[in-house]
Design an enzyme around this catalytic site. Structure first.
Site: not given
Ligand SMILES: NC(=O)c1ccc[n+]([C@@H]2O[C@H](COP(=O)([O-])OP(=O)(O)OC[C@H]3O[C@@H](n4cnc5c(N)ncnc54)[C@H](O)[C@@H]3O)[C@@H](O)[C@H]2O)c1
Ligand SMILES: O=C(O)C(=O)C[C@@H](O)[C@H](O)[C@H](O)COP(=O)(O)O
Ligand SMILES: [Zn+2]
Length: 363
Positions: A230, A146, A244
């Protein structure tokens, strides 16, 4: 000390290309193999906070003979915008990036979501490698394909399913992560525990304070177990046709809070409040037993995640939830539990039940 590396396969079913998630230390030796022999250029997309890491990676790749560029993007959610994606596309265009070239997304979930989205959209899709550096990105964001960005109207509203060709989780990266960002990632770990693998909850409950740091005794096991949850789900339903959706546990309200806070709240914190709400909703809908619902409160609180949000914001949150991706027409849909590790969909709950559940969450 033996450098143990755990390899978890993802995909390979339902028509998607298989790839591996590696968890261990000193994994960068694996990167060239993932980039492959056909690539001439590599673009390393990294956040400001990891400027040194991004540049070191670029220099290393250049030494190996690639035309390597580093693209620095803002930290956290500020990276997940159309403007930042356009900035990346410009850098790729100026470097002559072709379909055989490879993007490397380094950082937390915001950086990997953006890097994956840029990879999905550039030339209609180029290969990319994820190097997650937060707990949250290792256990969730970098796995499963995603990718996406936010808009003013809602979280992750623009995106694509575009899996990476490999994911390298170097546990050493977690040592520099600020504690609040570390704990935010535990929300997704706890989510994996409630929806599929209760052993995760037992390990955290054994010593919640230790679980808050990378030096905790179960760090690697918690990360590996969560990735396995996951991986199993996305391997059988990459494009969220059904199963999912369970990974969205706690996200319906969580994303509504994030939008309400203009993406200034940490994702994990919002998901923690969202899981508390989902547990109360499950309980009030007659699905979830009291003990499992209460367990949400105790475990989330024990690791320092929030349970509550502003009561007066309910009308706005309800409005925000309508653009949740699980909604169908006017029908709101939530993931709730029928019991521990028994996730299910609750469709169109009675508005009075929704409000009563929020009554437990609002303050
Ligand atoms: N695609 C998916 O399936 C999925 C799943 C869960 C979450 N997400 C997304 O992930 C995002 C949140 O990710 P997150 O919690 O990793 O936060 P983030 O990417 O916002 O990182 C948090 C902070 O930590 C810093 N950082 C990252 N790694 C570091 C390190 N090793 N040392 C010091 N600083 C560091 C970053 O620059 C940022 O300032 C949200 O946008 C959420 O929607 C996506
Ligand atoms: O991988 C997925 O599917 C998830 O829903 C994982 C979530 O933790 C994640 O935050 C994901 O980005 C949410 O997806 P969304 O489709 O609701 O935007
Ligand atoms: Zn999430």
């Amino acid at each position: 000390m033996v450098n143990e590396v755990t390899r978890i396969q993802v995909g390979g079913t339902a028509g998607s290309e298989p790839y591996e998630v590696l968890v261990g230390r000193q994994l960068l030796g694996e990167l060239a193999g993932l980039i492959g022999p056909k690539a001439k250029r590599v673009a390393v997309i990294h956040p400001e906070a990891l400027a040194e890491t991004g540049d070191a990676l670029r220099a290393d790749l250049a030494e190996q003979g690639y035309e390597a560029i580093a693209i620095q993007v803002p930290n956290a959610e500020e990276a997940k915008t159309a403007e930042v994606a356009a900035y990346c596309w410009k850098a790729l265009g100026q470097s002559g990036f072709t379909r055989t070239d490879v993007i490397v997304g380094v950082g937390g979930g915001s950086s990997t979501d953006l890097a994956g989205f840029v990879a999905a959209t550039w030339l209609r899709g180029v290969r990319w490698v994820a190097i997650p550096t937060t707990v949250l990105a290792m256990v969730d964001a970098a796995v499963g394909g995603k990718t996406g960005i936010n808009t003013a109207e809602g979280k992750n509203l623009v995106g694509a399913f575009h899996p990476p060709v490999g994911v390298l989780c170097d546990l050493a990266a977690l040592d520099s992560l600020p504690v609040n960002d570390y704990v935010s990632g535990l929300a997704e770990v706890i989510k994996a525990g409630f929806i599929a693998d209760p052993a995760i909850l037992d390990l955290i409950e054994e010593d919640p304070q230790a679980a808050r740091t990378p030096a905790g005794p179960h760090t690697a096991e918690l990360i590996v177990r969560s990735i396995r949850v996951k991986a199993e789900v996305v391997s059988s339903d990459l494009k969220e046709a059904g199963l999912r959706e369970i990974l969205n546990y706690g996200h319906t309200l969580g994303h509504a809070i994030e939008k309400n806070e203009r993406y200034k709240w940490r994702h994990g914190a919002a998901v923690a409040v969202g899981m508390h709400f989902a547990a109360e909703l499950g309980r009030l809908a007659g699905r979830l037993d009291d003990a499992t619902a209460d367990r949400h409160r105790t475990i989330l609180e024990a690791v320092g995640l929030p349970l509550h949000y502003r009561y007066d914001q309910w009308p706005k949150l309800l409005e925000n939830m309508k653009v949740d991706k699980k909604s169908r027409g006017d029908l709101l849909r939530f993931i709730v539990l029928d019991g521990l590790a028994k996730p299910t969909v609750l469709e169109g709950p009675d508005p009075a039940v929704l409000l009563a559940a929020y009554g437990e969450v609002g303050e």
